[in-house]
Motif scaffolding. Sequence first.
Motif, mmCIF file in Angstrom:
data_model
loop_
_atom_site.group_PDB
_atom_site.id
_atom_site.type_symbol
_atom_site.label_atom_id
_atom_site.label_comp_id
_atom_site.label_asym_id
_atom_site.label_seq_id
_atom_site.Cartn_x
_atom_site.Cartn_y
_atom_site.Cartn_z
ATOM 1 N N HIS A 179 63.656 -4.248 -7.815
ATOM 2 C CA HIS A 179 62.217 -4.408 -7.984
ATOM 3 C C HIS A 179 61.755 -5.722 -7.373
ATOM 4 C CE1 HIS A 179 58.535 -5.599 -10.223
ATOM 5 N NE2 HIS A 179 58.247 -4.319 -10.055
ATOM 6 N N ALA A 180 60.605 -5.689 -6.728
ATOM 7 C CA ALA A 180 59.991 -6.896 -6.180
ATOM 8 C C ALA A 180 58.484 -6.774 -6.345
ATOM 9 C CB ALA A 180 60.348 -7.072 -4.705
ATOM 10 N N ARG A 181 57.871 -7.794 -6.856
ATOM 11 C CA ARG A 181 56.425 -7.719 -7.097
ATOM 12 C C ARG A 181 55.630 -7.848 -5.809
ATOM 13 N NH1 ARG A 181 54.391 -11.401 -11.909
ATOM 14 N NH2 ARG A 181 52.525 -10.180 -11.412
ATOM 15 N N HIS A 182 56.088 -8.711 -4.905
ATOM 16 C CA HIS A 182 55.279 -8.976 -3.700
ATOM 17 C C HIS A 182 56.186 -9.339 -2.538
ATOM 18 C CE1 HIS A 182 52.284 -11.734 -1.410
ATOM 19 N NE2 HIS A 182 52.080 -10.478 -1.063
ATOM 20 N N ILE A 183 55.987 -8.660 -1.407
ATOM 21 C CA ILE A 183 56.735 -8.935 -0.182
ATOM 22 C C ILE A 183 55.750 -9.082 0.972
ATOM 23 C CG2 ILE A 183 58.361 -7.992 1.514
ATOM 24 C CD1 ILE A 183 59.847 -6.656 -0.747
ATOM 25 N N ILE A 184 56.016 -10.067 1.830
ATOM 26 C CA ILE A 184 55.174 -10.298 3.016
ATOM 27 C C ILE A 184 55.964 -9.939 4.265
ATOM 28 C CG2 ILE A 184 53.951 -12.041 4.373
ATOM 29 C CD1 ILE A 184 53.552 -13.618 1.763
ATOM 30 N N VAL A 185 55.332 -9.214 5.161
ATOM 31 C CA VAL A 185 55.923 -8.869 6.453
ATOM 32 C C VAL A 185 55.085 -9.533 7.533
ATOM 33 C CG1 VAL A 185 56.613 -7.023 8.004
ATOM 34 C CG2 VAL A 185 56.684 -6.645 5.532
ATOM 35 N N ALA A 186 55.686 -10.464 8.276
ATOM 36 C CA ALA A 186 54.942 -11.255 9.248
ATOM 37 C C ALA A 186 55.500 -11.043 10.655
ATOM 38 C CB ALA A 186 54.987 -12.740 8.885
ATOM 39 N N GLY B 56 57.674 -0.684 10.878
ATOM 40 C CA GLY B 56 59.096 -0.381 10.785
ATOM 41 C C GLY B 56 59.800 -1.249 9.756
ATOM 42 N N PHE B 57 59.463 -2.538 9.714
ATOM 43 C CA PHE B 57 60.054 -3.437 8.727
ATOM 44 C C PHE B 57 59.686 -2.999 7.309
ATOM 45 C CE2 PHE B 57 59.893 -7.164 11.960
ATOM 46 C CZ PHE B 57 61.036 -6.677 12.568
ATOM 47 N N ARG B 58 58.446 -2.562 7.144
ATOM 48 C CA ARG B 58 58.004 -2.101 5.825
ATOM 49 C C ARG B 58 58.836 -0.911 5.362
ATOM 50 N NH1 ARG B 58 52.005 -1.956 3.624
ATOM 51 N NH2 ARG B 58 51.141 -3.919 4.384
ATOM 52 N N ALA B 59 59.114 0.002 6.276
ATOM 53 C CA ALA B 59 59.901 1.180 5.915
ATOM 54 C C ALA B 59 61.279 0.783 5.395
ATOM 55 C CB ALA B 59 60.028 2.106 7.131
ATOM 56 N N ALA C 124 64.753 -0.658 0.471
ATOM 57 C CA ALA C 124 65.585 -1.668 -0.185
ATOM 58 C C ALA C 124 65.043 -2.086 -1.543
ATOM 59 C CB ALA C 124 65.719 -2.898 0.712
ATOM 60 N N PHE C 125 63.712 -2.044 -1.708
ATOM 61 C CA PHE C 125 63.089 -2.567 -2.922
ATOM 62 C C PHE C 125 62.004 -1.621 -3.440
ATOM 63 C CE2 PHE C 125 64.234 -6.179 -0.194
ATOM 64 C CZ PHE C 125 65.103 -6.865 -1.022
ATOM 65 N N GLN C 126 61.839 -1.628 -4.729
ATOM 66 C CA GLN C 126 60.678 -1.008 -5.351
ATOM 67 C C GLN C 126 59.622 -2.100 -5.456
ATOM 68 O OE1 GLN C 126 62.154 0.523 -9.046
ATOM 69 N NE2 GLN C 126 63.335 2.164 -8.089
ATOM 70 N N CYS C 127 58.725 -2.123 -4.495
ATOM 71 C CA CYS C 127 57.782 -3.239 -4.371
ATOM 72 C C CYS C 127 56.385 -2.829 -4.832
ATOM 73 C CB CYS C 127 57.742 -3.725 -2.918
ATOM 74 S SG CYS C 127 56.697 -5.175 -2.676
ATOM 75 N N GLU C 128 55.762 -3.671 -5.639
ATOM 76 C CA GLU C 128 54.424 -3.401 -6.132
ATOM 77 C C GLU C 128 53.359 -3.632 -5.061
ATOM 78 O OE1 GLU C 128 53.596 -5.588 -9.675
ATOM 79 O OE2 GLU C 128 55.503 -5.070 -10.629
ATOM 80 N N ARG C 129 53.581 -4.616 -4.202
ATOM 81 C CA ARG C 129 52.533 -4.954 -3.235
ATOM 82 C C ARG C 129 53.143 -5.522 -1.963
ATOM 83 N NH1 ARG C 129 49.257 -9.768 -2.640
ATOM 84 N NH2 ARG C 129 50.276 -10.636 -4.487
ATOM 85 N N PHE C 130 52.667 -5.014 -0.829
ATOM 86 C CA PHE C 130 53.024 -5.545 0.480
ATOM 87 C C PHE C 130 51.804 -6.214 1.094
ATOM 88 C CE2 PHE C 130 56.431 -2.356 0.302
ATOM 89 C CZ PHE C 130 57.493 -3.062 0.837
ATOM 90 N N ASP C 131 52.045 -7.280 1.837
ATOM 91 C CA ASP C 131 51.000 -7.888 2.658
ATOM 92 C C ASP C 131 51.534 -8.076 4.065
ATOM 93 O OD1 ASP C 131 48.524 -8.320 1.257
ATOM 94 O OD2 ASP C 131 49.581 -9.771 -0.019
ATOM 95 N N ASP C 132 50.664 -7.887 5.051
ATOM 96 C CA ASP C 132 51.008 -8.121 6.451
ATOM 97 C C ASP C 132 50.393 -9.425 6.928
ATOM 98 O OD1 ASP C 132 52.368 -5.782 6.536
ATOM 99 O OD2 ASP C 132 51.188 -4.864 8.134
ATOM 100 N N ALA C 133 51.082 -10.081 7.843
ATOM 101 C CA ALA C 133 50.548 -11.265 8.508
ATOM 102 C C ALA C 133 50.879 -11.164 9.985
ATOM 103 C CB ALA C 133 51.140 -12.549 7.918
#
Length: 243
Positions: free
Chosen positions: A13-20, A29-32, A37-46
Amino acid sequence: MGAKEPDVKGSRHARHIIVAGAHPLERLGFRAVLRAAFQCERFDDASHFSELPTLLGRDTHLALLDEKLPGLASLEELRQLRLVHATVKFVFMSTTCTPDEVFTGLLAGANGFISKTLSEAEMIEALRLVSMGHIYVPTCLFNGKALPGDKATAQDWDRIAQLSRRQRQVLQLVCEGGTNRDIARKLEISEATVKVHIGAAFRVIGVTSRIQAAEVFRHHRLALDGEMSSLTSVASQDSVPQN
């Protein structure tokens, strides 16, 4: 990505992951991979490094950065982010993962370098290792042979990768000729603490003297001129290594 279906059982589990990264399709592709890998509540892109300070927060678990992220002019900027967001796992995705690139990044506070040539299953494994607190570097650095143009063996690389951030900081200053008093003043810690860090670091990399430690670092080309200016504000962030 490889054709092998990744094993997502036990995804963490991960609450927040950023893909930059600069390219939307690559971020997708990175998000996929991250979703596997993780059950993530929220993704953000940069798409630019300047967006990261605003996106990073207390609940951010991991930030995945492309090596060519626009706006990332030097790894000193990563070091500054690390000072503010000490609990975030910073991971670089790289095409080349050269020895200099990898260990310069580690000294700046990165938790790992992952090659874009890995299969999806291998990327998932690497990300999970970083999530658990390990440092991940490309397996090509652990092939038991010296790399082209480098005198150090894979065992040396392995030992250096095991150093904590504070141990790397202290050894960097040792290699620059600093006395215990100089290092204590630079890092705003006591001389006794410096001695503890040096002793622990020497045991990790298998040396018994400052000269030997400097030689190991020089073999890895880790004497990074001008990259120690921000270290004085991180004195309270690392615990004293145990025997």
